[in-house]
Design an enzyme around this catalytic site. Structure first.
Site, PDB file in Angstrom:
ATOM      1  N   ASN A 142      32.180  37.385  41.689  1.00  0.00           N
ATOM      2  CA  ASN A 142      31.963  38.496  42.619  1.00  0.00           C
ATOM      3  C   ASN A 142      32.415  39.780  41.927  1.00  0.00           C
ATOM      4  O   ASN A 142      33.604  40.028  41.797  1.00  0.00           O
ATOM      5  CB  ASN A 142      32.775  38.243  43.903  1.00  0.00           C
ATOM      6  CG  ASN A 142      32.711  39.407  44.870  1.00  0.00           C
ATOM      7  OD1 ASN A 142      31.937  40.349  44.680  1.00  0.00           O
ATOM      8  ND2 ASN A 142      33.523  39.351  45.920  1.00  0.00           N
ATOM      9  N   LYS A 149      32.206  42.725  42.984  1.00  0.00           N
ATOM     10  CA  LYS A 149      32.630  43.746  43.956  1.00  0.00           C
ATOM     11  C   LYS A 149      31.980  45.094  43.596  1.00  0.00           C
ATOM     12  O   LYS A 149      30.877  45.109  43.054  1.00  0.00           O
ATOM     13  CB  LYS A 149      34.150  43.809  44.024  1.00  0.00           C
ATOM     14  CG  LYS A 149      34.757  42.413  44.301  1.00  0.00           C
ATOM     15  CD  LYS A 149      36.194  42.409  44.665  1.00  0.00           C
ATOM     16  CE  LYS A 149      36.647  40.984  44.932  1.00  0.00           C
ATOM     17  NZ  LYS A 149      38.038  40.901  45.348  1.00  0.00           N
ATOM     18  N   HIS A 180      33.002  38.321  53.436  1.00  0.00           N
ATOM     19  CA  HIS A 180      34.124  38.490  52.510  1.00  0.00           C
ATOM     20  C   HIS A 180      35.249  39.233  53.233  1.00  0.00           C
ATOM     21  O   HIS A 180      34.981  40.122  54.052  1.00  0.00           O
ATOM     22  CB  HIS A 180      33.671  39.268  51.270  1.00  0.00           C
ATOM     23  CG  HIS A 180      34.709  39.250  50.186  1.00  0.00           C
ATOM     24  ND1 HIS A 180      35.818  40.062  50.219  1.00  0.00           N
ATOM     25  CD2 HIS A 180      34.821  38.484  49.080  1.00  0.00           C
ATOM     26  CE1 HIS A 180      36.569  39.798  49.148  1.00  0.00           C
ATOM     27  NE2 HIS A 180      35.986  38.840  48.443  1.00  0.00           N
ATOM     28  N   GLY A 192      43.180  39.643  44.444  1.00  0.00           N
ATOM     29  CA  GLY A 192      43.522  40.825  43.659  1.00  0.00           C
ATOM     30  C   GLY A 192      45.020  41.069  43.529  1.00  0.00           C
ATOM     31  O   GLY A 192      45.439  42.136  43.101  1.00  0.00           O
ATOM     32  N   GLU A 208      39.174  31.984  50.745  1.00  0.00           N
ATOM     33  CA  GLU A 208      39.872  33.030  49.998  1.00  0.00           C
ATOM     34  C   GLU A 208      41.034  33.568  50.830  1.00  0.00           C
ATOM     35  O   GLU A 208      40.827  34.424  51.710  1.00  0.00           O
ATOM     36  CB  GLU A 208      38.916  34.181  49.681  1.00  0.00           C
ATOM     37  CG  GLU A 208      37.746  33.785  48.813  1.00  0.00           C
ATOM     38  CD  GLU A 208      37.184  34.988  48.061  1.00  0.00           C
ATOM     39  OE1 GLU A 208      37.134  34.929  46.832  1.00  0.00           O
ATOM     40  OE2 GLU A 208      36.812  35.983  48.706  1.00  0.00           O
ATOM     41  N   SER A 217      42.590  35.428  42.870  1.00  0.00           N
ATOM     42  CA  SER A 217      43.326  35.461  41.590  1.00  0.00           C
ATOM     43  C   SER A 217      43.102  34.204  40.754  1.00  0.00           C
ATOM     44  O   SER A 217      43.997  33.749  40.055  1.00  0.00           O
ATOM     45  CB  SER A 217      44.824  35.683  41.834  1.00  0.00           C
ATOM     46  OG  SER A 217      45.046  36.926  42.480  1.00  0.00           O
ATOM     47  N   GLU A 250      37.127  41.536  52.402  1.00  0.00           N
ATOM     48  CA  GLU A 250      37.096  43.002  52.269  1.00  0.00           C
ATOM     49  C   GLU A 250      36.102  43.607  53.258  1.00  0.00           C
ATOM     50  O   GLU A 250      36.326  44.692  53.796  1.00  0.00           O
ATOM     51  CB  GLU A 250      36.761  43.380  50.811  1.00  0.00           C
ATOM     52  CG  GLU A 250      37.971  43.139  49.908  1.00  0.00           C
ATOM     53  CD  GLU A 250      37.642  42.752  48.485  1.00  0.00           C
ATOM     54  OE1 GLU A 250      36.506  42.975  48.023  1.00  0.00           O
ATOM     55  OE2 GLU A 250      38.552  42.209  47.813  1.00  0.00           O
TER      56      GLU A 250
HETATM   57  P1  13P Z   1      40.245  38.195  42.649  1.00  0.00           P
HETATM   58  O1  13P Z   1      39.797  37.045  41.787  1.00  0.00           O
HETATM   59  O2  13P Z   1      40.189  39.513  41.950  1.00  0.00           O
HETATM   60  O3  13P Z   1      41.570  37.911  43.296  1.00  0.00           O
HETATM   61  O4  13P Z   1      39.173  38.324  43.842  1.00  0.00           O
HETATM   62  C1  13P Z   1      38.841  37.200  44.557  1.00  0.00           C
HETATM   63  C2  13P Z   1      37.702  37.525  45.434  1.00  0.00           C
HETATM   64  O5  13P Z   1      37.835  38.242  46.414  1.00  0.00           O
HETATM   65  C3  13P Z   1      36.389  36.986  45.096  1.00  0.00           C
HETATM   66  O6  13P Z   1      35.478  37.162  46.120  1.00  0.00           O
END
Ligand code: 13P
Length: 258
Positions: free
Chosen positions: A11, A13, A101, A179, A173, A219, A103
């Protein structure tokens, strides 16, 4: 593990302009051995504007890496300024699309009902939804995280039948692991992924739930992928930060081959 094919999805982002996306796709392609795709599914999920250029790189190289989107709108067409439809994604050969997601849920107020509408629209249009679920830190500390996550699954899959559910992927997740560099331990991730499968089994029966893929995200990197992927109910990874570096992403793909 049942005979589920692993899936490693990157992803991206909100990262990479078109020229940057083309460079990253080319680096991934250059480091991708052809026989990887015999045993593992690999996908990247770039921002909308990068989808076509990235697909073009992979198609030109004839490399078996799927491309997917990070979001979609459920209406077919019309006066929905700023939105992108399933048909638009299908036309540029998107195979997957994230829905829900954390976010999007946190920053853009996406609800369980909207997640469900998006998943249904994707299924109707022949794109596989990757349905994201996960609890916040306060939810985890409060102890009710399994109930919370299984309720998210139940809501996301409301009205989706068995045949369609089989085509869907679920990604667990935990928000506190995204992150932050604070990965869930393999045991923590497995506990929730197995509860998700039990919820799916309740809704669709064992055969369907055993066929569905459940990913872990948060992560995940080349240092911890092996142990996470060794868990019986973790069928792959949804990778954020580490998917923005071709070498790290490919190392995670290699972990999925072991
Ligand atoms: P990270 O791997 O940067 O923690 O992000 C995970 C994520 O949100 C993937 O969709």
């Amino acid at each position: 593990m049942a005979s589920r094919r692993r899936l490693i999805a990157g992803n991206w982002k909100m990262n990479n302009t078109v020229p940057e996306a083309v460079v990253l796709a080319q680096e991934i392609s250059n480091n991708f051995e052809r026989d990887y795709s015999h045993r593992v599914d690999v996908a990247v999920l770039p921002p909308y504007v990068d989808l076509k250029p990235v697909t073009t790189v992979f198609e030109f190289d004839r490399v078996d890496i799927a491309v997917g989107a990070q979001n979609v709108y459920w209406q077919q067409a019309g006066a929905y300024t700023g939105e992108i439809s399933v048909a638009m994604l299908k036309d540029i050969r998107c195979e997957f699309c994230l829905v829900g997601h954390s976010e999007r849920r946190e920053l853009f107020g996406e609800t369980n009902e909207e997640v469900n509408l998006k998943a249904k629209a994707l299924i109707a249009g022949g794109i596989k939804p990757i349905v994201c679920v996960g609890e916040s830190l306060s939810m985890r500390d409060g102890g009710a995280y399994l109930d919370y996550v299984t309720a998210q699954v139940k809501a996301a899959f409301a009205g989706i039948d068995e045949a369609a559910a089989k085509e869907c992927v679920v990604a667990y997740e935990p928000v506190w692991a995204i992150g932050t560099g604070r990965t869930a331990t393999p045991e923590q991730a497995e506990e929730v992924c197995s509860a998700i499968r039990a919820q799916l089994s309740q809704m669709y029966g064992e055969e369907v739930s055993e066929a569905m893929r459940i990913l872990y995200g948060g992560s995940m990197n080349e240092g911890n992928a092996d142990l996470l992927l060794a868990m019986p109910n973790i069928d792959g990874g949804l990778i954020g930060g580490a998917s923005l570096k071709a070498k790290s992403f490919i190392e995670i793909v290699k972990a999925a081959l072991r």
